[in-house]
Scaffold this active site. Structure first.
Site, mmCIF file in Angstrom:
data_model
loop_
_atom_site.group_PDB
_atom_site.id
_atom_site.type_symbol
_atom_site.label_atom_id
_atom_site.label_comp_id
_atom_site.label_asym_id
_atom_site.label_seq_id
_atom_site.Cartn_x
_atom_site.Cartn_y
_atom_site.Cartn_z
ATOM 1 N NE ARG A 225 -4.286 -1.302 0.034
ATOM 2 C CZ ARG A 225 -4.459 -2.290 -0.846
ATOM 3 N NH1 ARG A 225 -3.514 -2.588 -1.717
ATOM 4 N NH2 ARG A 225 -5.590 -2.979 -0.880
ATOM 5 C CG HIS A 273 -3.447 -1.160 -7.180
ATOM 6 N ND1 HIS A 273 -3.852 -0.449 -6.068
ATOM 7 C CD2 HIS A 273 -3.530 -2.480 -6.817
ATOM 8 C CE1 HIS A 273 -4.188 -1.289 -5.098
ATOM 9 N NE2 HIS A 273 -4.006 -2.544 -5.539
HETATM 10 P P1 NAP Z 1 -1.978 -10.725 5.616
HETATM 11 O O1 NAP Z 1 -2.043 -12.186 5.335
HETATM 12 O O2 NAP Z 1 -2.943 -10.110 6.566
HETATM 13 O O3 NAP Z 1 -0.481 -10.428 6.104
HETATM 14 C C1 NAP Z 1 -0.093 -9.192 6.624
HETATM 15 C C2 NAP Z 1 1.324 -9.318 7.155
HETATM 16 O O4 NAP Z 1 1.736 -8.024 7.620
HETATM 17 C C3 NAP Z 1 1.415 -10.275 8.350
HETATM 18 O O5 NAP Z 1 2.623 -10.981 8.326
HETATM 19 C C4 NAP Z 1 1.404 -9.301 9.528
HETATM 20 O O6 NAP Z 1 2.046 -9.788 10.693
HETATM 21 C C5 NAP Z 1 2.195 -8.156 8.957
HETATM 22 N N1 NAP Z 1 1.950 -6.934 9.737
HETATM 23 C C6 NAP Z 1 0.768 -6.297 9.954
HETATM 24 N N2 NAP Z 1 0.964 -5.227 10.766
HETATM 25 C C7 NAP Z 1 2.291 -5.204 11.054
HETATM 26 C C8 NAP Z 1 3.099 -4.370 11.859
HETATM 27 N N3 NAP Z 1 2.585 -3.319 12.533
HETATM 28 N N4 NAP Z 1 4.413 -4.646 11.962
HETATM 29 C C9 NAP Z 1 4.948 -5.706 11.304
HETATM 30 N N5 NAP Z 1 4.238 -6.551 10.520
HETATM 31 C C10 NAP Z 1 2.916 -6.293 10.405
HETATM 32 O O7 NAP Z 1 -2.096 -9.881 4.262
HETATM 33 P P2 NAP Z 1 -1.765 -10.368 2.774
HETATM 34 O O8 NAP Z 1 -2.898 -11.144 2.221
HETATM 35 O O9 NAP Z 1 -0.404 -10.964 2.764
HETATM 36 O O10 NAP Z 1 -1.763 -8.951 2.020
HETATM 37 C C11 NAP Z 1 -0.855 -7.921 2.379
HETATM 38 C C12 NAP Z 1 -1.267 -6.626 1.712
HETATM 39 O O11 NAP Z 1 -0.979 -6.675 0.313
HETATM 40 C C13 NAP Z 1 -2.764 -6.334 1.742
HETATM 41 O O12 NAP Z 1 -3.162 -5.793 2.981
HETATM 42 C C14 NAP Z 1 -2.908 -5.331 0.622
HETATM 43 O O13 NAP Z 1 -2.726 -4.026 1.159
HETATM 44 C C15 NAP Z 1 -1.745 -5.648 -0.312
HETATM 45 N N6 NAP Z 1 -2.199 -6.146 -1.632
HETATM 46 C C16 NAP Z 1 -1.813 -5.476 -2.749
HETATM 47 C C17 NAP Z 1 -2.218 -5.941 -3.997
HETATM 48 C C18 NAP Z 1 -1.772 -5.250 -5.255
HETATM 49 O O14 NAP Z 1 -2.273 -5.559 -6.335
HETATM 50 N N7 NAP Z 1 -0.830 -4.358 -5.204
HETATM 51 C C19 NAP Z 1 -3.032 -7.067 -4.101
HETATM 52 C C20 NAP Z 1 -3.407 -7.717 -2.938
HETATM 53 C C21 NAP Z 1 -2.988 -7.253 -1.704
HETATM 54 P P3 NAP Z 1 1.465 -11.069 11.486
HETATM 55 O O15 NAP Z 1 1.801 -12.246 10.591
HETATM 56 O O16 NAP Z 1 2.221 -11.069 12.745
HETATM 57 O O17 NAP Z 1 -0.024 -10.842 11.622
#
Ligand code: NAP
Length: 310
Positions: A225, A273
């Site tokens: 993001r 994006h």
């Molecule tokens: P997820 O499974 O919820 O994983 C989030 C990760 O971030 C987890 O490892 C979490 O830690 C970590 N995290 C959250 N808050 C943190 C903090 N304060 N300090 C350190 N680590 C932290 O999410 P995901 O499915 O992997 O997706 C991640 C993000 O990718 C989405 O939220 C979205 O914004 C982005 N995204 C972008 C696209 C694009 O096309 N560009 C597409 C899809 C998603 P824990 O493991 O300890 O909970």
């Protein structure tokens, strides 16, 4: 009596995702009506995207879950009217797309592909790039997407170190966590990938101080993001030559305004994006499975923790 599943994702998304969701519900043997409008108190499940006209969930008194079509939930998680369980999207097709984007852009920088293709200098400099095993990648965010990307890079023999909010023990991967773990993850990394959700805590994770911890010549790739990075600090580090390049897929304002300095910066690559899209066929199966679980009294997949914000 059939379940009522309301498509509330905006007209274009309703058209794109509705038919595969209908097929997936049929294939799962779920008796459901997929509709674009219904009396709120008759709706069992809502398939949702935040650009929907539906912003007030108060009348949806019988709704058992709101199933977000997107992985990120920052535009819905703070909606005070939403008291129903909220699930985000973890879609195998989306994950595959993200892995491909991260691996592709990492390989571009690792092999210095631009030097030979985009701006060839026609010199016979026989310096081979190092092997992946000689490069460190910091994966900030080790959730569904970060771990999958980390594993793919690890399979190519990059030295991947992850960073998350809570401690993790993942075979073959060095994992750091918490604010004190960030410096260790960033230190010495050639490539830094940000795959964190947008929350109050993750805003400006990469700022002038943390960018300063990075190795000179490091490359940042942000498919997470826009708000994860302090734009001014990033530009300053690129202009000063501390960072070699930034490849950015997400921005604070999207579409990225035409006059934004990122577009013209020689050390920034903008992708619009497109890192990973929710793929209708695979995502529809996830939606159907969650509805099946909801009806069977089983725990829902990918429940969002409202307090944490993701
Ligand atoms: P997820 O499974 O919820 O994983 C989030 C990760 O971030 C987890 O490892 C979490 O830690 C970590 N995290 C959250 N808050 C943190 C903090 N304060 N300090 C350190 N680590 C932290 O999410 P995901 O499915 O992997 O997706 C991640 C993000 O990718 C989405 O939220 C979205 O914004 C982005 N995204 C972008 C696209 C694009 O096309 N560009 C597409 C899809 C998603 P824990 O493991 O300890 O909970």
């Amino acid at each position: 009596m059939p379940l009522t599943v309301l498509m509330a994702a905006g007209p274009a998304n309703n058209d794109r995702y509705g038919p595969p969701i209908r097929r997936a519900l049929n294939a799962a043997g779920i008796d459901a009506r997929l509709v674009d409008t219904a009396p709120p108190d008759a709706v069992d499940y809502i398939v949702y995207a935040p650009n929907s006209p539906l912003q007030d969930f108060t009348p949806y008194t019988g709704t058992k879950a709101v199933l977000n079509l997107w992985a990120g939930v920052e535009r819905i998680v703070g909606n005070a009217t939403l008291t129903q369980p909220l699930c985000r999207m973890v879609d195998p097709g989306l994950t595959e797309g993200m892995v491909e984007w991260v691996v592709g852009h990492t390989m571009r920088h690792h092999l210095n592909i631009d030097r030979y293709t985009v701006a060839p200098d026609r010199t016979w400099n026989h310096d081979c790039p190092p092997l992946a095993r000689d490069r460190k990648v910091a994966m900030l965010g080790m959730g569904a997407l970060g771990e999958a990307a980390a594993r793919a890079l690890q399979a190519l023999r990059f030295r991947v170190e992850g960073w998350s909010r809570s401690p993790k023990s993942l075979t073959g991967l060095v994992c750091h966590y918490g604010s004190e773990g960030l410096r260790a993850a960033l230190s010495g990394a050639d490539f830094v990938v940000t795959l964190l959700p947008r929350t109050a805590e993750t805003e400006n994770t990469l700022n002038s101080e943390t960018i300063g911890w990075m190795k000179p010549g490091a490359v940042v790739m942000n498919p997470g993001r826009g708000a994860l990075i302090d734009d001014a600090a990033l530009l300053a580090a690129l202009d000063a030559g501390h960072l070699a390049h930034a490849t950015l897929d997400v921005f604070r304002i999207e579409p990225l305004p035409a006059d934004h300095p990122f577009w013209a910066h020689p050390r920034i690559t903008v992708t619009p994006h497109i890192a990973a899209d929710t793929r209708p066929e695979t995502a529809a199966e996830v939606i159907a499975e969650n509805i099946r679980r909801g009806e069977a009294g089983e725990p829902l997949l990918n429940l969002v923790d409202r307090a944490r914000g993701y």
